[in-house]
Design an enzyme around this catalytic site. Structure first.
Site, mmCIF file in Angstrom:
data_model
loop_
_atom_site.group_PDB
_atom_site.id
_atom_site.type_symbol
_atom_site.label_atom_id
_atom_site.label_comp_id
_atom_site.label_asym_id
_atom_site.label_seq_id
_atom_site.Cartn_x
_atom_site.Cartn_y
_atom_site.Cartn_z
ATOM 1 N N ILE A 71 6.853 -17.786 46.978
ATOM 2 C CA ILE A 71 8.154 -17.130 47.135
ATOM 3 C C ILE A 71 8.966 -17.859 48.210
ATOM 4 C CG2 ILE A 71 9.330 -14.943 47.672
ATOM 5 C CD1 ILE A 71 7.577 -14.583 45.247
ATOM 6 N N GLY A 72 8.285 -18.318 49.246
ATOM 7 C CA GLY A 72 8.984 -19.058 50.299
ATOM 8 C C GLY A 72 9.752 -18.179 51.253
ATOM 9 N N CYS A 131 2.957 -19.087 58.462
ATOM 10 C CA CYS A 131 4.153 -19.806 58.011
ATOM 11 C C CYS A 131 4.408 -21.027 58.889
ATOM 12 C CB CYS A 131 5.337 -18.856 57.950
ATOM 13 S SG CYS A 131 5.765 -18.219 59.537
ATOM 14 N N ASN A 193 -4.386 -13.282 54.957
ATOM 15 C CA ASN A 193 -3.210 -13.674 54.191
ATOM 16 C C ASN A 193 -3.688 -14.342 52.892
ATOM 17 O OD1 ASN A 193 -0.492 -14.343 53.578
ATOM 18 N ND2 ASN A 193 -0.081 -14.494 55.769
ATOM 19 N N GLY A 245 -7.367 -8.555 47.874
ATOM 20 C CA GLY A 245 -8.010 -8.225 46.608
ATOM 21 C C GLY A 245 -8.419 -6.788 46.410
HETATM 22 C C1 FMN Z 1 4.138 -11.954 46.011
HETATM 23 C C2 FMN Z 1 3.542 -11.932 47.387
HETATM 24 C C3 FMN Z 1 4.367 -12.079 48.487
HETATM 25 C C4 FMN Z 1 3.832 -12.059 49.784
HETATM 26 N N1 FMN Z 1 4.676 -12.187 50.839
HETATM 27 C C5 FMN Z 1 4.173 -12.074 52.106
HETATM 28 C C6 FMN Z 1 5.045 -12.096 53.220
HETATM 29 O O1 FMN Z 1 6.279 -12.177 53.091
HETATM 30 N N2 FMN Z 1 4.485 -12.005 54.465
HETATM 31 C C7 FMN Z 1 3.129 -11.875 54.669
HETATM 32 O O2 FMN Z 1 2.685 -11.767 55.832
HETATM 33 N N3 FMN Z 1 2.283 -11.834 53.610
HETATM 34 C C8 FMN Z 1 2.769 -11.928 52.349
HETATM 35 N N4 FMN Z 1 1.915 -11.853 51.275
HETATM 36 C C9 FMN Z 1 0.461 -11.734 51.499
HETATM 37 C C10 FMN Z 1 -0.015 -10.281 51.384
HETATM 38 O O3 FMN Z 1 0.590 -9.474 52.369
HETATM 39 C C11 FMN Z 1 -1.551 -10.189 51.505
HETATM 40 O O4 FMN Z 1 -1.936 -10.665 52.772
HETATM 41 C C12 FMN Z 1 -2.284 -11.016 50.441
HETATM 42 O O5 FMN Z 1 -1.595 -10.976 49.207
HETATM 43 C C13 FMN Z 1 -3.731 -10.539 50.235
HETATM 44 O O6 FMN Z 1 -3.795 -9.243 49.729
HETATM 45 P P1 FMN Z 1 -3.920 -8.906 48.148
HETATM 46 O O7 FMN Z 1 -4.980 -9.787 47.590
HETATM 47 O O8 FMN Z 1 -4.225 -7.443 48.092
HETATM 48 O O9 FMN Z 1 -2.584 -9.233 47.546
HETATM 49 C C14 FMN Z 1 2.432 -11.880 49.973
HETATM 50 C C15 FMN Z 1 1.615 -11.721 48.849
HETATM 51 C C16 FMN Z 1 2.144 -11.736 47.574
HETATM 52 C C17 FMN Z 1 1.219 -11.532 46.395
#
Ligand code: FMN
Length: 307
Positions: A71-72, A131, A193, A245
């Site tokens: 997404i950036g 980041c 993350n 996850g």
């Molecule tokens: C689409 C998307 C956007 C994300 N954007 C951010 C973000 O802006 N800042 C951040 O700290 N983590 C971001 N993450 C990471 C999540 O907060 C989380 O740490 C990571 O996805 C692991 O959890 P999950 O497997 O339950 O998704 C993003 C994850 C996804 C899937």
């Protein structure tokens, strides 16, 4: 009624279910699906000082057990967060709000933290150190412990409410990273993350994402996240928000067992928008049936920060 309250240092939540940054927008995007006030906390999408357009498409790829994103850090900037988003969240009285910052320099992060310190609707601040640090050639902050120390110390000086630092499991030594953050003044650690990964477009014979690498989330990274939480919890007496996850109650329980004090739900919010609220109810039902208290879930059954 089963008591789901948790204390993460000075951050008290009505239950341990949080939404992960970047997967729950700024809350309002999910208002039609669930009652946000039933959650422990929501973590807002990362913001930067100025608005950011994010990366060129494609931004998302599906994998067999999760998704990749590039997404950036697209966002409308700090001013919009303060003047437009936070006032809308004032109607919620019970859910805690965690702001998340992802500045590209130490100064940018410090300025965001300074301004957010004055915002009453922000209950805690999470720093995304995965980041790029433009002053260090764009290498993510988390890969340079000296930069992490200065970053966290400087934020700590201006941000007086609970400070969370979000760790990456992709660093050479997550324990050293955790230690650096705690010594620099972090009150809470959140982990993990997304995990750097690559996808390929066979038809175009090219890398799928313009930037090559993208972040993998979802069930594929759960065992990596569990190990990170376990390792950090064994070594440090610091409140931990575990994520990576989580897709069902059993996953939540696994994180609690290995040492998380609360959990965040990420990618699954896109698959099942009600999941975070469902998990609050399922956790409550589980503990009631088992006649267990939340802290009794832990490996060594010590009360820790649970009430
Ligand atoms: C689409 C998307 C956007 C994300 N954007 C951010 C973000 O802006 N800042 C951040 O700290 N983590 C971001 N993450 C990471 C999540 O907060 C989380 O740490 C990571 O996805 C692991 O959890 P999950 O497997 O339950 O998704 C993003 C994850 C996804 C899937």
């Amino acid at each position: 009624m089963t008591n789901l309250k948790v204390k993460l240092g000075k951050l008290e939540l009505q239950n341990p279910i949080i939404t992960a940054s970047g997967t729950f927008g700024y809350g309002e995007e999910f208002e039609d699906f669930l009652n946000i006030d039933k959650l422990g906390a929501i973590t807002l999408k990362s913001i930067t000082l100025k608005p950011k357009a994010g990366n060129l498409p494609p931004r998302i790829a599906e994998t067999p057990s999760g998704m990749m994103n590039s997404i950036g850090l697209e966002n409308k900037g700090l001013e919009s967060l303060i003047n437009v988003t936070l006032p809308k969240l004032k109607k919620y009285k019970k859910v805690k709000v965690i702001a998340n910052i992802a500045g590209h320099t130490i100064e940018e992060n410090v300025e965001c933290a300074r301004q957010l310190n004055n915002q009453s609707r922000v209950n805690a601040l999470e720093v995304n150190i995965s980041c790029p640090n433009v002053d260090n050639g764009g290498l993510a902050f988390c890969f340079n412990l000296a930069d992490v120390r200065v970053l966290v110390e400087k934020i700590r000086n201006v941000y007086l409410k609970p400070l969370i630092v979000k760790l990456s499991a992709s660093v050479p030594d997550i324990l050293k990273l955790a230690e650096t953050c705690v010594n620099a003044g972090a009150d809470i650690l959140s982990l993990i993350n997304t995990v750097p990964a690559l996808e390929v477009d066979v038809e175009k014979k090219a890398l799928f994402f313009k930037r090559g690498s993208a972040g993998l989330s979802g069930p594929a990274i759960r065992p990596i996240a569990l190990k990170a939480v376990y390792d950090v919890a064994q070594k440090f007496d610091v409140p931990i928000i575990g994520m990576g996850g989580i897709s069902c109650l059993e996953d939540v329980l696994k994180f609690l067992i290995v040492g998380a004090d609360a959990v965040s739900i990420g990618m699954m919010n896109f698959v099942k928008p009600t999941i975070s609220q469902d998990l609050v109810m399922e956790l409550e039902k589980y503990l009631k049936e088992k006649k267990m208290k939340l802290w009794e879930m832990r490996l060594n059954s010590s009360p820790g920060p649970f009430s």
